[in-house]
Design an enzyme around this catalytic site. Structure first.
Site, PDB file in Angstrom:
ATOM      1  N   CYS A 139       0.826  -1.097   0.108  1.00  0.00           N
ATOM      2  CA  CYS A 139      -0.031  -0.083   0.218  1.00  0.00           C
ATOM      3  C   CYS A 139       0.742   1.199   0.027  1.00  0.00           C
ATOM      4  O   CYS A 139       0.719   2.255  -0.527  1.00  0.00           O
ATOM      5  CB  CYS A 139      -0.983  -0.097   1.078  1.00  0.00           C
ATOM      6  SG  CYS A 139      -1.645  -1.518   1.635  1.00  0.00           S
ATOM      7  N   HIS A 145       0.833   4.900  -2.081  1.00  0.00           N
ATOM      8  CA  HIS A 145       0.080   6.060  -1.197  1.00  0.00           C
ATOM      9  C   HIS A 145       1.032   6.758  -0.153  1.00  0.00           C
ATOM     10  O   HIS A 145       0.411   7.661   0.296  1.00  0.00           O
ATOM     11  CB  HIS A 145      -1.238   5.518  -0.595  1.00  0.00           C
ATOM     12  CG  HIS A 145      -1.825   4.661  -1.483  1.00  0.00           C
ATOM     13  ND1 HIS A 145      -2.773   5.403  -2.378  1.00  0.00           N
ATOM     14  CD2 HIS A 145      -2.261   3.248  -1.769  1.00  0.00           C
ATOM     15  CE1 HIS A 145      -3.463   4.600  -3.249  1.00  0.00           C
ATOM     16  NE2 HIS A 145      -3.302   3.442  -2.696  1.00  0.00           N
ATOM     17  N   ARG A 166     -12.864  -1.538  -1.532  1.00  0.00           N
ATOM     18  CA  ARG A 166     -12.035  -0.730  -2.115  1.00  0.00           C
ATOM     19  C   ARG A 166     -10.523  -1.616  -1.641  1.00  0.00           C
ATOM     20  O   ARG A 166      -9.578  -1.759  -2.384  1.00  0.00           O
ATOM     21  CB  ARG A 166     -11.688   0.647  -1.587  1.00  0.00           C
ATOM     22  CG  ARG A 166     -10.686   1.470  -2.257  1.00  0.00           C
ATOM     23  CD  ARG A 166     -11.071   1.668  -3.706  1.00  0.00           C
ATOM     24  NE  ARG A 166      -9.917   2.491  -4.423  1.00  0.00           N
ATOM     25  CZ  ARG A 166      -9.160   1.608  -5.466  1.00  0.00           C
ATOM     26  NH1 ARG A 166      -9.562   0.275  -5.290  1.00  0.00           N
ATOM     27  NH2 ARG A 166      -8.384   2.304  -6.051  1.00  0.00           N
ATOM     28  N   CYS A 215      -7.928  -3.038  -4.335  1.00  0.00           N
ATOM     29  CA  CYS A 215      -6.536  -2.542  -4.177  1.00  0.00           C
ATOM     30  C   CYS A 215      -5.550  -3.762  -4.022  1.00  0.00           C
ATOM     31  O   CYS A 215      -4.501  -3.888  -4.693  1.00  0.00           O
ATOM     32  CB  CYS A 215      -6.278  -1.606  -3.071  1.00  0.00           C
ATOM     33  SG  CYS A 215      -5.596  -0.150  -3.688  1.00  0.00           S
TER      34      CYS A 215
END
Lengths: 287, 120, 142
Positions: free
Chosen positions: A201, A205, A244, A248
């Protein structure tokens, strides 16, 4: 073994703008949620000096002016408006036994979103709002709703709406080491590279939050969970946070976890803690 | 700690008994294949992160360095191939997927991408 | 103009990329595979090795039903192992299904190659898991 703490890695880390963490804590003895939260804010303060920390609840719109204009235009007639109304109607429709959602939650379910997810000591697990919506139904003899979209996202949207602008307040209780373990598990998931594409992640991000993937900037890690559920243009409808997550996770070319798995709940716990001090602003709209 | 050595020294380090397969005959077909892989989301999807001055490469991302001066940056084409095969060897935190090591692309597809980007 | 600037910046920041010398058999294998692809040989500490993956070597047997079935079964077992670690990759089950379909049609060579790829993917997922246990913290900001 690939990683050597040497010159090369040092250079690579500096290039990525990331300094090896000394104080962050990577095991149960050392992990410190509050230190993590402050470090994350400091990271984004340095990366985008002009962006106000409070504004991260608005995702990339905090840091990218051109997309913000489009988004503000969209928010003038928010695409989730109908879903909030429908959510309110569903919320107030009694179950067959005459009871309703308001009977299951503190304060009748109004203005409580910012306290979720929370550590439940009795059950020894992280509880999410969606989880308790379905438990409420089942305890009252109703069938659970599907996790990802539809009515559950509308009810959740309405409940979030009643909590708008309330400061997010996630606790990791000190009297139960399992709570800290759940937090650490979520943190570890966020930073772990996985799937055939070898992506964490954090790769996009955090590390990649100032650079484009094709034409898009990835949403910054800070503020990532404040505005759920979201009406996502790509879906053309509302969806839950765990919908989501699953997408992802799949995008890393992993076989994804299912919504409300322990892994995803722990991830939500970690991410939501990172947002303490920001306000709850769901539901949201995103591309 | 791993020692950095020059390209020449590292070439001497590695003894191979085979050369790269002959490619002259189908070189332009191979380049076209490489381009298709570069642009395709389902295959290499290199365009999502690397700008390249090919008129067909629109809205490239900028997560990775642009594809320029490849011959200067990679005098030995095999070093470029190795970088595409597994970029984590040089930078374990990189966003770039290990296209060869994780068998995202086949070895032939990697050869094709190398030939395509080596023109820029 | 922009290209020129980028070029100049790169020329300043990057001299020619070079390859670090391998520091283990595993690293030597990967580096040679990375540079030369499969079907090549290299020398590590005086001994000659192939750049083929162990799974590719396993697949290089007579293409018949029994061998295809055996490699498919072995790929499934490896994938079950990585699934337990919650590091299963997205496409592996599909590749195994394709291998089974090929075997059912009598295309045993194709089945063997697909099964080898699936088994390799599963093994890499396991490797990725163990690597992550030791190194996930490196990307956490201070």
């Amino acid at each position: 073994m690939k990683i050597k703490t040497g010159l090369m890695l040092g250079a690579a880390l500096l290039t990525a703008g990331i300094v090896q963490a000394a104080d962050s804590g990577f095991d149960l003895e050392t992990v410190n949620p509050e230190a993590d939260r402050k470090a994350l804010q400091a990271y984004f303060k340095e990366r985008f000096p002009k962006a106000e920390i409070e504004d991260y609840v608005n995702g990339i719109y905090a840091v990218d002016a051109p997309s913000r204009e489009q988004w503000e235009a969209l928010e003038e007639f928010p695409p989730y408006e109908f879903d909030i109304e429908e959510g309110e109607r569903l919320f107030n429709t009694p179950f067959a036994n005459g009871k309703g959602y308001a009977d299951c939650f503190e304060n009748g379910g109004i203005g409580i979103r910012h306290n979720y997810p929370y550590w439940n000591k009795e059950q020894g697990t992280v509880k999410t709002l969606e989880m308790e919506i379905n438990e409420c139904r089942e305890n009252n003899g109703e069938k659970p709703l599907r996790w990802s979209k539809g009515d559950i996202s509308r009810i959740s949207a309405y409940m979030a709406w009643t909590s708008r602008d309330m400061p997010i307040n996630i606790q990791v209780p000190k009297d139960d080491p399992r709570a800290l373990a759940a937090y650490l598990d979520g943190k570890k998931f966020y930073y772990t590279k996985r799937g055939q594409l070898n992506l964490s992640c954090a790769n996009c991000h955090l590390q990649g939050s100032n650079i484009r993937v094709r034409a898009d900037i990835p949403g910054p890690m800070l503020g990532q969970t404040t505005h759920w559920p979201v009406f996502r243009s790509k879906w053309g409808e509302m969806g839950t946070l765990h919908r989501r997550y699953k997408g992802c996770h799949r995008d890393s070319r992993s076989r994804p976890d299912q919504p409300q798995s322990e892994t995803f709940r722990n991830l939500e716990y970690f991410q939501s803690y990172m947002n303490n001090g920001l306000v709850s602003n769901g539901p949201g709209s995103r591309k | 700690m791993r020692k950095l050595v020059t390209a020449a020294a590292s070439a001497a380090f590695i003894f191979t008994t085979f050369a790269m397969p002959a490619q002259a005959d189908n070189h332009s077909a191979q380049i076209a294949e490489g381009k298709s892989i570069y642009l395709s989301k389902k295959r290499g999807n290199c365009i999502s992160c690397h700008q390249i001055s090919d008129p067909d490469a629109n809205q490239a991302g900028n997560q990775g360095p642009p594809i320029v001066a490849m011959k200067q940056r990679f005098p030995d084409k095999r070093t470029l191939r190795a970088q595409i095969w597994d970029a984590t060897r040089n930078n374990p935190l990189t966003i770039m997927p290990p296209l060869g090591k994780h068998w995202i692309l086949s070895e032939e597809e990697i050869d094709a991408v190398v030939e395509y980007v080596y023109q820029f | 103009m922009i290209r020129k600037t980028i070029f100049a910046a790169l020329a300043l920041s990057l001299s020619a990329t070079v390859v670090a010398a391998p520091d283990s058999y595993q690293d030597a294998f990967e580096l040679n595979r990375a540079m030369y692809g499969k079907g090549h040989t290299f020398v590590w500490q005086g001994k000659e090795y192939s750049t083929d993956h162990p799974e590719e070597i396993e697949a290089a047997v007579e293409a018949n039903a029994a061998n295809a079935a055996a490699l498919i079964a072995s790929a499934k077992a490896k994938n079950a192992e990585v699934a337990k670690l919650n590091f299963e990759w997205k496409l592996t089950r599909d590749i195994i299904k394709k291998a089974e379909a090929a075997a059912a049609k009598g295309e045993f060579r194709k089945a063997l190659n697909l099964a080898a790829q699936a088994k390799y993917h599963a093994r890499m997922g396991i490797e990725q898991y163990h690597y992550a246990q030791a190194n996930w913290h490196l990307s956490v900001p201070e």
